[in-house]
Scaffold this motif. Structure first.
Motif, PDB file in Angstrom:
ATOM      1  N   CYS A  68      62.656 -35.578 184.066  1.00  0.00           N
ATOM      2  CA  CYS A  68      61.380 -35.926 184.682  1.00  0.00           C
ATOM      3  C   CYS A  68      61.511 -37.193 185.498  1.00  0.00           C
ATOM      4  O   CYS A  68      62.395 -38.027 185.285  1.00  0.00           O
ATOM      5  CB  CYS A  68      60.290 -36.110 183.622  1.00  0.00           C
ATOM      6  SG  CYS A  68      60.479 -37.603 182.620  1.00  0.00           S
ATOM      7  N   LYS A 114      55.967 -36.346 185.431  1.00  0.00           N
ATOM      8  CA  LYS A 114      55.016 -36.752 184.402  1.00  0.00           C
ATOM      9  C   LYS A 114      54.078 -37.836 184.934  1.00  0.00           C
ATOM     10  O   LYS A 114      54.432 -38.582 185.852  1.00  0.00           O
ATOM     11  CB  LYS A 114      55.732 -37.207 183.135  1.00  0.00           C
ATOM     12  CG  LYS A 114      56.504 -38.509 183.216  1.00  0.00           C
ATOM     13  CD  LYS A 114      57.126 -38.810 181.860  1.00  0.00           C
ATOM     14  CE  LYS A 114      57.956 -40.072 181.839  1.00  0.00           C
ATOM     15  NZ  LYS A 114      57.231 -41.309 182.156  1.00  0.00           N
ATOM     16  N   THR A 123      53.149 -31.536 180.549  1.00  0.00           N
ATOM     17  CA  THR A 123      54.217 -31.148 181.480  1.00  0.00           C
ATOM     18  C   THR A 123      54.758 -29.740 181.301  1.00  0.00           C
ATOM     19  O   THR A 123      55.427 -29.231 182.186  1.00  0.00           O
ATOM     20  CB  THR A 123      55.413 -32.102 181.352  1.00  0.00           C
ATOM     21  OG1 THR A 123      55.950 -31.990 180.026  1.00  0.00           O
ATOM     22  CG2 THR A 123      55.002 -33.537 181.634  1.00  0.00           C
TER      23      THR A 123
END
Length: 210
Positions: A68, A114, A123
């Motif tokens: 992420c 995120k 997510t």
């Protein structure tokens, strides 16, 4: 023994389960490249290098990886961050939000953006791991005292066995890095290291080949 140990904190190890997954938290260039205000802390640089080694082995073993970054369309979308550099640079289109190429394989990794500290919050990473039958989450990334701590606690809350290799996570200062790992290890996770996790991946491969 300290008072936590006297009260039984940390007595029971989490251990490794049968099916691992790896999360890579916020190894975007805004944290890994020293040209950016939040970038290039020595512990983070070390963690990037070690995580790249871990991921190379993990991908060859077929272990699912979720990475992420943190980015927003504008300050209006953001939570109430108290960090000026986050508000000014972690914006879609800014070069600081790109994932560091040393840890990123776009053909293999699940990649999510995120909006809060935890890679699991809003997510779909937990859904992906459920499909992959993951029972053990290995947490890598930065910063230990912020998004690593949040991601590890959410992993615990999702009932995963949670492993944090100390040399695959980093922070701006050594004190918060050590303090938060010690506290996580008392309650929620096993604090491990790269060598131990690599050895466990070899063991998983042998089990799967049997």
């Amino acid at each position: 023994m300290d008072d936590y140990q006297n009260r039984s904190y940390g007595e029971i190890p989490v251990g490794f389960g049968a099916r691992p997954g790896i999360v890579v938290v916020d190894f975007q260039v805004g944290f890994t490249d020293p040209q950016y205000p939040l970038g290039g802390a020595p512990l983070v640089r070390r963690a990037v290098e070690n995580t790249a080694r871990l991921l190379a082995v993990a991908r060859r073993a077929g272990i699912p990886v979720a990475s992420c970054n943190t980015a927003y369309m504008s300050e209006r979308e953001m939570p109430y961050w108290k960090i000026t550099a986050v508000r000014e640079t972690f914006l879609h289109g800014h070069p600081s939000v790109a994932l560091d190429p040393r840890i990123h394989d776009p053909a293999y990794d699940l990649v999510v953006c995120k909006k809060g500290p935890s890679i699991f919050f809003g997510t779909g990473v937990s859904d992906y791991f459920a499909k992959e039958r993951v029972d053990t989450v290995i947490v890598t990334g930065c910063n230990t005292s912020g998004c690593i701590r949040a991601s590890a606690i959410d992993s615990f809350s999702h009932r995963y066995r949670t492993i944090v290799p100390e040399d695959c996570v980093g922070d701006i200062e050594e004190g918060p890095h050590r303090d938060n790992l010690r506290d996580l290890g008392r309650r929620y996770v096993d604090v491990s290291d790269l060598a131990t996790v690599l050895g466990q991946i070899e063991a998983w491969q042998r089990q799967n080949a049997a």
